[in-house]
Design a protein around this motif. Structure first.
Motif, PDB file in Angstrom:
ATOM      1  N   LEU A 193       2.313 -10.097  -4.808  1.00 20.94           N
ATOM      2  CA  LEU A 193       3.257 -10.988  -4.147  1.00 20.94           C
ATOM      3  C   LEU A 193       4.668 -10.796  -4.684  1.00 20.94           C
ATOM      4  O   LEU A 193       5.629 -10.669  -3.919  1.00 20.94           O
ATOM      5  CB  LEU A 193       2.816 -12.450  -4.315  1.00 20.94           C
ATOM      6  CG  LEU A 193       3.719 -13.513  -3.705  1.00 20.94           C
ATOM      7  CD1 LEU A 193       3.827 -13.346  -2.187  1.00 20.94           C
ATOM      8  CD2 LEU A 193       3.194 -14.897  -4.047  1.00 20.94           C
ATOM      9  N   PHE A 194       4.813 -10.752  -6.016  1.00 24.09           N
ATOM     10  CA  PHE A 194       6.131 -10.528  -6.618  1.00 24.09           C
ATOM     11  C   PHE A 194       6.707  -9.187  -6.169  1.00 24.09           C
ATOM     12  O   PHE A 194       7.891  -9.081  -5.849  1.00 24.09           O
ATOM     13  CB  PHE A 194       6.050 -10.588  -8.155  1.00 24.09           C
ATOM     14  CG  PHE A 194       6.153 -11.972  -8.703  1.00 24.09           C
ATOM     15  CD1 PHE A 194       7.375 -12.607  -8.841  1.00 24.09           C
ATOM     16  CD2 PHE A 194       5.010 -12.655  -9.101  1.00 24.09           C
ATOM     17  CE1 PHE A 194       7.475 -13.888  -9.365  1.00 24.09           C
ATOM     18  CE2 PHE A 194       5.092 -13.934  -9.625  1.00 24.09           C
ATOM     19  CZ  PHE A 194       6.323 -14.559  -9.748  1.00 24.09           C
ATOM     20  N   ASP A 195       5.861  -8.153  -6.139  1.00 18.54           N
ATOM     21  CA  ASP A 195       6.320  -6.831  -5.711  1.00 18.54           C
ATOM     22  C   ASP A 195       6.771  -6.858  -4.257  1.00 18.54           C
ATOM     23  O   ASP A 195       7.858  -6.375  -3.927  1.00 18.54           O
ATOM     24  CB  ASP A 195       5.196  -5.802  -5.909  1.00 18.54           C
ATOM     25  CG  ASP A 195       5.603  -4.419  -5.435  1.00 18.54           C
ATOM     26  OD1 ASP A 195       6.607  -3.877  -5.958  1.00 18.54           O
ATOM     27  OD2 ASP A 195       4.934  -3.895  -4.515  1.00 18.54           O
ATOM     28  N   LEU A 196       5.952  -7.438  -3.386  1.00 17.34           N
ATOM     29  CA  LEU A 196       6.283  -7.474  -1.971  1.00 17.34           C
ATOM     30  C   LEU A 196       7.541  -8.298  -1.704  1.00 17.34           C
ATOM     31  O   LEU A 196       8.410  -7.885  -0.921  1.00 17.34           O
ATOM     32  CB  LEU A 196       5.109  -8.028  -1.161  1.00 17.34           C
ATOM     33  CG  LEU A 196       3.856  -7.146  -1.109  1.00 17.34           C
ATOM     34  CD1 LEU A 196       2.717  -7.900  -0.437  1.00 17.34           C
ATOM     35  CD2 LEU A 196       4.144  -5.840  -0.402  1.00 17.34           C
ATOM     36  N   LEU A 197       7.644  -9.455  -2.356  1.00 21.21           N
ATOM     37  CA  LEU A 197       8.843 -10.282  -2.155  1.00 21.21           C
ATOM     38  C   LEU A 197      10.088  -9.584  -2.699  1.00 21.21           C
ATOM     39  O   LEU A 197      11.177  -9.722  -2.125  1.00 21.21           O
ATOM     40  CB  LEU A 197       8.664 -11.659  -2.786  1.00 21.21           C
ATOM     41  CG  LEU A 197       7.702 -12.584  -2.052  1.00 21.21           C
ATOM     42  CD1 LEU A 197       7.484 -13.869  -2.845  1.00 21.21           C
ATOM     43  CD2 LEU A 197       8.175 -12.898  -0.653  1.00 21.21           C
ATOM     44  N   GLY A 198       9.942  -8.844  -3.782  1.00 23.89           N
ATOM     45  CA  GLY A 198      11.061  -8.054  -4.308  1.00 23.89           C
ATOM     46  C   GLY A 198      11.525  -7.018  -3.300  1.00 23.89           C
ATOM     47  O   GLY A 198      12.728  -6.801  -3.102  1.00 23.89           O
TER      48      GLY A 198
ATOM     49  N   ASN B 194      15.188  -5.273   1.043  1.00 32.45           N
ATOM     50  CA  ASN B 194      15.419  -4.937   2.450  1.00 32.45           C
ATOM     51  C   ASN B 194      16.449  -5.867   3.077  1.00 32.45           C
ATOM     52  O   ASN B 194      17.314  -5.436   3.832  1.00 32.45           O
ATOM     53  CB  ASN B 194      14.100  -5.030   3.253  1.00 32.45           C
ATOM     54  CG  ASN B 194      13.130  -3.926   2.895  1.00 32.45           C
ATOM     55  OD1 ASN B 194      13.498  -2.913   2.312  1.00 32.45           O
ATOM     56  ND2 ASN B 194      11.882  -4.135   3.248  1.00 32.45           N
ATOM     57  N   ALA B 195      16.358  -7.153   2.765  1.00 33.88           N
ATOM     58  CA  ALA B 195      17.296  -8.125   3.327  1.00 33.88           C
ATOM     59  C   ALA B 195      18.714  -7.868   2.824  1.00 33.88           C
ATOM     60  O   ALA B 195      19.688  -7.970   3.570  1.00 33.88           O
ATOM     61  CB  ALA B 195      16.869  -9.545   2.981  1.00 33.88           C
ATOM     62  N   ARG B 196      18.841  -7.500   1.569  1.00 35.74           N
ATOM     63  CA  ARG B 196      20.181  -7.241   0.999  1.00 35.74           C
ATOM     64  C   ARG B 196      20.738  -5.903   1.461  1.00 35.74           C
ATOM     65  O   ARG B 196      21.952  -5.731   1.486  1.00 35.74           O
ATOM     66  CB  ARG B 196      20.128  -7.287  -0.522  1.00 35.74           C
ATOM     67  CG  ARG B 196      19.864  -8.679  -1.057  1.00 35.74           C
ATOM     68  CD  ARG B 196      19.697  -8.683  -2.579  1.00 35.74           C
ATOM     69  NE  ARG B 196      19.184  -9.943  -3.029  1.00 35.74           N
ATOM     70  CZ  ARG B 196      19.924 -11.034  -3.217  1.00 35.74           C
ATOM     71  NH1 ARG B 196      21.215 -10.992  -2.981  1.00 35.74           N
ATOM     72  NH2 ARG B 196      19.372 -12.151  -3.624  1.00 35.74           N
TER      73      ARG B 196
END
Length: 188
Positions: free
Chosen positions: A173-178, A183-185
């Motif tokens: 989860l931490f990896d995916l959210l990172g 991607n968003a930035r």
């Protein structure tokens, strides 16, 4: 029930209760289910399913997490933004405002406003550098240090958020959210 200020129709709202405008006949009464994956219900209609939207789930999760943190910090009369700055200063007292802004993810003016409120509350003090008066460092006061028992607050929050999630799932989860954040930035 609460009155929404500056509402010309003086709507009366209450969490999951039915809403209706005074003096107006509404074709549909709307109720909002406040759960993370809630649906919008229309009177005498089937639930309106929410779209499969990552940004919506992240927005709802962020709001719910913020509310949870607010509740957890309320007894200490701290905001989450103040706790984040305190946590930085507990690790490295005497940071520059620009360093605090980088740490918190705020811009410098926003970080400075939070620090203003913290200074007014006696949590921190600004100290000009003896070598260059333009350089200001932020230091904890004794009162600010007295909250250091909250240094593991993020671990308590994580424990609540990750309840029922295995260590390997949490790492993923931490990896995916990172990656989602990157991607968003990164734009397009």
């Amino acid at each position: 029930m609460r009155v929404i200020p500056d509402n010309p129709f003086n709507l009366m709202l209450s969490g999951t209760s039915w809403c209706q405008a005074i003096g107006f006949r509404l074709e549909y009464l709307i109720r909002i289910d406040n759960s993370l994956h809630g649906n919008v219900y229309m009177a005498n209609k089937k639930p309106l399913a929410r779209p499969h939207s990552l940004s919506q789930v992240l927005t709802f999760a962020t709001a719910a997490t913020g509310a949870m943190c607010h509740d957890m910090l309320a007894e200490h009369d701290l905001t989450l933004a103040q706790w984040v700055i305190l946590s930085a200063l507990w690790r490295h007292d005497g940071m520059l405002i620009s360093e605090i802004a980088d740490y918190t993810g705020n811009n410098a003016p926003a970080a400075s406003r939070i620090i203003d409120r913290m200074e007014e509350g006696g949590l921190v003090r600004r100290v000009p550098s003896p070598d260059d008066k333009r350089v200001v460092r932020v230091h904890l006061t004794d009162y600010g240090r007295s909250f250091s028992h909250l240094s593991d607050f993020h671990e308590r929050v994580n424990a609540r958020l990750l309840k029922g999630i295995s260590d390997s799932e949490a790492d993923l989860l931490f990896d995916l959210l990172g990656r989602v954040d990157a991607n968003a930035r990164g734009g397009s």
